[in-house]
Design a protein around this motif. Structure first.
Motif, PDB file in Angstrom:
ATOM      1  N   ILE A 158       0.841  -1.216   0.000  1.00 25.35           N
ATOM      2  CA  ILE A 158       0.000   0.000   0.000  1.00 25.35           C
ATOM      3  C   ILE A 158       0.868   1.254   0.000  1.00 25.35           C
ATOM      4  O   ILE A 158       0.593   2.226  -0.722  1.00 25.35           O
ATOM      5  CB  ILE A 158      -0.943  -0.027   1.217  1.00 25.35           C
ATOM      6  CG1 ILE A 158      -1.982  -1.146   1.041  1.00 25.35           C
ATOM      7  CG2 ILE A 158      -1.640   1.324   1.390  1.00 25.35           C
ATOM      8  CD1 ILE A 158      -2.809  -1.425   2.285  1.00 25.35           C
ATOM      9  N   VAL A 159       1.935   1.238   0.804  1.00 24.47           N
ATOM     10  CA  VAL A 159       2.853   2.391   0.849  1.00 24.47           C
ATOM     11  C   VAL A 159       3.493   2.611  -0.516  1.00 24.47           C
ATOM     12  O   VAL A 159       3.547   3.740  -1.029  1.00 24.47           O
ATOM     13  CB  VAL A 159       3.932   2.189   1.926  1.00 24.47           C
ATOM     14  CG1 VAL A 159       5.030   3.243   1.779  1.00 24.47           C
ATOM     15  CG2 VAL A 159       3.321   2.245   3.314  1.00 24.47           C
ATOM     16  N   ILE A 160       3.981   1.528  -1.140  1.00 26.39           N
ATOM     17  CA  ILE A 160       4.613   1.647  -2.459  1.00 26.39           C
ATOM     18  C   ILE A 160       3.615   2.155  -3.494  1.00 26.39           C
ATOM     19  O   ILE A 160       3.939   3.029  -4.313  1.00 26.39           O
ATOM     20  CB  ILE A 160       5.188   0.279  -2.896  1.00 26.39           C
ATOM     21  CG1 ILE A 160       6.406  -0.085  -2.036  1.00 26.39           C
ATOM     22  CG2 ILE A 160       5.582   0.308  -4.374  1.00 26.39           C
ATOM     23  CD1 ILE A 160       6.961  -1.469  -2.314  1.00 26.39           C
ATOM     24  N   ALA A 161       2.391   1.633  -3.454  1.00 25.57           N
ATOM     25  CA  ALA A 161       1.370   2.048  -4.419  1.00 25.57           C
ATOM     26  C   ALA A 161       1.078   3.534  -4.323  1.00 25.57           C
ATOM     27  O   ALA A 161       0.885   4.216  -5.342  1.00 25.57           O
ATOM     28  CB  ALA A 161       0.089   1.236  -4.199  1.00 25.57           C
ATOM     29  N   ASN A 162       1.067   4.067  -3.105  1.00 27.47           N
ATOM     30  CA  ASN A 162       0.801   5.499  -2.920  1.00 27.47           C
ATOM     31  C   ASN A 162       1.997   6.361  -3.305  1.00 27.47           C
ATOM     32  O   ASN A 162       1.833   7.437  -3.880  1.00 27.47           O
ATOM     33  CB  ASN A 162       0.405   5.774  -1.470  1.00 27.47           C
ATOM     34  CG  ASN A 162      -1.046   5.415  -1.185  1.00 27.47           C
ATOM     35  OD1 ASN A 162      -1.963   6.153  -1.512  1.00 27.47           O
ATOM     36  ND2 ASN A 162      -1.257   4.249  -0.590  1.00 27.47           N
ATOM     37  N   LEU A 163       3.195   5.879  -3.002  1.00 25.02           N
ATOM     38  CA  LEU A 163       4.400   6.652  -3.328  1.00 25.02           C
ATOM     39  C   LEU A 163       4.637   6.731  -4.835  1.00 25.02           C
ATOM     40  O   LEU A 163       5.143   7.733  -5.347  1.00 25.02           O
ATOM     41  CB  LEU A 163       5.625   6.049  -2.641  1.00 25.02           C
ATOM     42  CG  LEU A 163       5.726   6.221  -1.124  1.00 25.02           C
ATOM     43  CD1 LEU A 163       6.942   5.473  -0.583  1.00 25.02           C
ATOM     44  CD2 LEU A 163       5.827   7.705  -0.758  1.00 25.02           C
ATOM     45  N   PHE A 164       4.289   5.664  -5.561  1.00 29.93           N
ATOM     46  CA  PHE A 164       4.607   5.580  -6.987  1.00 29.93           C
ATOM     47  C   PHE A 164       3.358   5.600  -7.864  1.00 29.93           C
ATOM     48  O   PHE A 164       3.390   5.133  -8.994  1.00 29.93           O
ATOM     49  CB  PHE A 164       5.406   4.303  -7.269  1.00 29.93           C
ATOM     50  CG  PHE A 164       6.786   4.306  -6.669  1.00 29.93           C
ATOM     51  CD1 PHE A 164       7.872   4.780  -7.394  1.00 29.93           C
ATOM     52  CD2 PHE A 164       6.998   3.857  -5.370  1.00 29.93           C
ATOM     53  CE1 PHE A 164       9.144   4.787  -6.851  1.00 29.93           C
ATOM     54  CE2 PHE A 164       8.269   3.863  -4.812  1.00 29.93           C
ATOM     55  CZ  PHE A 164       9.352   4.332  -5.551  1.00 29.93           C
ATOM     56  N   VAL A 277       7.343  -5.194  -8.456  1.00 29.89           N
ATOM     57  CA  VAL A 277       6.965  -4.377  -7.305  1.00 29.89           C
ATOM     58  C   VAL A 277       6.418  -5.251  -6.181  1.00 29.89           C
ATOM     59  O   VAL A 277       6.684  -5.017  -4.996  1.00 29.89           O
ATOM     60  CB  VAL A 277       5.939  -3.283  -7.708  1.00 29.89           C
ATOM     61  CG1 VAL A 277       4.662  -3.906  -8.268  1.00 29.89           C
ATOM     62  CG2 VAL A 277       5.627  -2.376  -6.524  1.00 29.89           C
ATOM     63  N   GLU A 278       5.655  -6.278  -6.555  1.00 26.79           N
ATOM     64  CA  GLU A 278       5.101  -7.183  -5.549  1.00 26.79           C
ATOM     65  C   GLU A 278       6.171  -8.109  -4.987  1.00 26.79           C
ATOM     66  O   GLU A 278       6.136  -8.483  -3.811  1.00 26.79           O
ATOM     67  CB  GLU A 278       3.960  -7.982  -6.168  1.00 26.79           C
ATOM     68  CG  GLU A 278       2.766  -7.111  -6.513  1.00 26.79           C
ATOM     69  CD  GLU A 278       1.972  -7.611  -7.713  1.00 26.79           C
ATOM     70  OE1 GLU A 278       0.983  -6.946  -8.066  1.00 26.79           O
ATOM     71  OE2 GLU A 278       2.358  -8.634  -8.301  1.00 26.79           O
ATOM     72  N   GLY A 279       7.148  -8.458  -5.819  1.00 25.35           N
ATOM     73  CA  GLY A 279       8.270  -9.251  -5.337  1.00 25.35           C
ATOM     74  C   GLY A 279       9.072  -8.500  -4.289  1.00 25.35           C
ATOM     75  O   GLY A 279       9.501  -9.073  -3.279  1.00 25.35           O
ATOM     76  N   VAL A 280       9.272  -7.200  -4.508  1.00 23.40           N
ATOM     77  CA  VAL A 280       9.988  -6.356  -3.529  1.00 23.40           C
ATOM     78  C   VAL A 280       9.221  -6.334  -2.210  1.00 23.40           C
ATOM     79  O   VAL A 280       9.809  -6.487  -1.132  1.00 23.40           O
ATOM     80  CB  VAL A 280      10.168  -4.926  -4.077  1.00 23.40           C
ATOM     81  CG1 VAL A 280      10.647  -3.981  -2.972  1.00 23.40           C
ATOM     82  CG2 VAL A 280      11.168  -4.918  -5.221  1.00 23.40           C
ATOM     83  N   ALA A 281       7.917  -6.138  -2.286  1.00 24.45           N
ATOM     84  CA  ALA A 281       7.090  -6.066  -1.067  1.00 24.45           C
ATOM     85  C   ALA A 281       7.118  -7.389  -0.306  1.00 24.45           C
ATOM     86  O   ALA A 281       7.266  -7.418   0.923  1.00 24.45           O
ATOM     87  CB  ALA A 281       5.658  -5.684  -1.428  1.00 24.45           C
ATOM     88  N   ALA A 282       6.985  -8.514  -1.033  1.00 25.92           N
ATOM     89  CA  ALA A 282       6.953  -9.829  -0.380  1.00 25.92           C
ATOM     90  C   ALA A 282       8.289 -10.157   0.273  1.00 25.92           C
ATOM     91  O   ALA A 282       8.341 -10.594   1.431  1.00 25.92           O
ATOM     92  CB  ALA A 282       6.578 -10.907  -1.397  1.00 25.92           C
ATOM     93  N   ASP A 283       9.385  -9.963  -0.472  1.00 23.39           N
ATOM     94  CA  ASP A 283      10.711 -10.259   0.081  1.00 23.39           C
ATOM     95  C   ASP A 283      11.037  -9.358   1.271  1.00 23.39           C
ATOM     96  O   ASP A 283      11.622  -9.805   2.262  1.00 23.39           O
ATOM     97  CB  ASP A 283      11.794 -10.096  -0.992  1.00 23.39           C
ATOM     98  CG  ASP A 283      11.898 -11.306  -1.909  1.00 23.39           C
ATOM     99  OD1 ASP A 283      11.482 -12.399  -1.487  1.00 23.39           O
ATOM    100  OD2 ASP A 283      12.406 -11.155  -3.034  1.00 23.39           O
TER     101      ASP A 283
END
Length: 357
Positions: A158-164, A277-283
């Motif tokens: 959620i943070v990444i989605a809002n930032l980018f 992007v989802e790989g970054v969040a999961a890892d």
């Protein structure tokens, strides 16, 4: 002495199997998003598995051998024998190979703990279990680790989605593909710190049992000495021989280099489809969870942790993006791991007892 050598050899074999069984945990995200090729990914993960040893030896970044200490104390040293440890290892290896063959990402950690405890209970009953508080905490984290990984992954997504949200999609994809190298390395550090330490704990327990079985006043060779201290009225491991440290981390790194392609397919593609992007969040979520648990000496499953993280990033997209049927089957395998390996270890203990006399 011969039995001790057999136990150590089997422990390192388990560590190697743990490496290729759980290699999927370290590299499934980075492979499924094509940030690295499979061969590049296993080399990347194996390298950072090994880096953990240097960090733990020098107590850098909070990495220490807390998990090894916890595992070694699951069962009371004075109440077990090398035969107990041998039976536990054989059961653990059998279950790991079975789940690997069928592509089931079960927990090598809980396989080992279940086997160790099951063989000990077969010999001396439930009274042989030492620190029940740690045991209950470990059992609780069968569910807490994936839940924590899932919640962290959802928050990070959620943070990444809002930032980018205004970023160019193709540029963001390239940037996150590179960033995945960092998040994957961080997760591999957590994998190495948690999983290799469990085998260090088992070998340390075997050495403590061997020392206990020697006659009073006998001088042990340096390679067999595990230093302990008393803190809070309980015995804690203060130092593990260097050969144990190096061999355990080498075994898990070599296992990781061998890959684990059956399980990688389950982790990387069958739970949900991953983008960089989802790989970054999961890892990242998995790495944070593993770092916190190793800091507090809780032997959690890297498999459970990364599965929860992958489910978390999938659920943020939409609930239907997660293949819940696969997830339910994985959960069933997780629940069965400890009782099944415990039962296998109990059977093997009685068989070994009859064979060895």
């Amino acid at each position: 002495m011969t039995l001790l050598i057999v136990v150590v050899a089997l422990a390192l074999l388990f560590d190697y199997i743990n490496g290729f069984h759980d290699a999927a945990n370290s590299i499934s995200c980075v492979v499924s998003t094509k940030a690295l090729t499979p061969i590049q990914a296993v080399c990347w993960a194996a390298f950072f598995n090994g880096v953990v040893l240097f960090l733990a030896q020098h107590s850098l970044l909070g990495f220490e051998f807390h998990v090894a200490d916890t595992v070694a104390k699951i069962v009371k040293t004075e109440a077990i024998t090398l035969t107990v440890i041998l039976a536990g290892l054989l059961a653990s290896i059998a279950w790991n190979l079975f789940t690997w063959w069928y592509g089931i990402p079960s927990s090598s950690s809980h396989t080992l703990l279940g086997g160790f405890a099951g063989a000990a209970i077969a010999k001396a009953g439930f009274a042989v279990l030492a620190d029940m508080g740690k045991i209950y905490l470990t059992l609780g984290f069968i569910f807490m680790a994936p839940l924590l990984g899932m919640l962290l992954a959802m928050m990070i997504s959620i943070v990444i989605a809002n930032l980018f949200r205004r970023a160019n999609p193709s540029q963001a994809d390239r940037w996150f593909r590179r960033t995945q190298l960092v998040s994957s390395a961080a997760f591999s550090l957590g994998h190495g710190s948690n999983d290799a330490q469990k085998v260090m704990g088992i070998i340390s327990a075997a050495l403590l049992v061997y020392a206990h079985q020697q006659s009073a006043g006998a001088v042990l060779p340096d390679w067999a000495v595990v230093d302990t201290v008393i803190r809070g009225g309980k015995q804690h491991i203060a130092h593990i021989p260097l050969w144990v440290q190096y061999s355990c981390f080498a075994a898990i790194a070599l296992g990781t280099l061998s890959g684990g392609w059956r399980i990688i397919r389950t982790m990387g593609t069958r739970i949900t489809k991953l983008r960089p992007v989802e790989g970054v969040a999961a890892d990242s979520a998995g790495a944070i969870t593993l770092y916190l648990t190793q800091f507090f000496g809780i032997p959690v499953s890297t498999t459970h942790t990364i599965t929860g993280s992958i489910v978390g990033v999938g659920a943020v997209k939409r609930v239907s993006a997660v293949r819940w049927g696969i997830t339910r089957r994985l959960l069933l395998a997780w629940i069965l791991t400890i009782p099944v390996t415990g039962l296998l270890a109990a059977i093997m203990f009685h068989a070994l007892k009859s064979a060895l006399g």
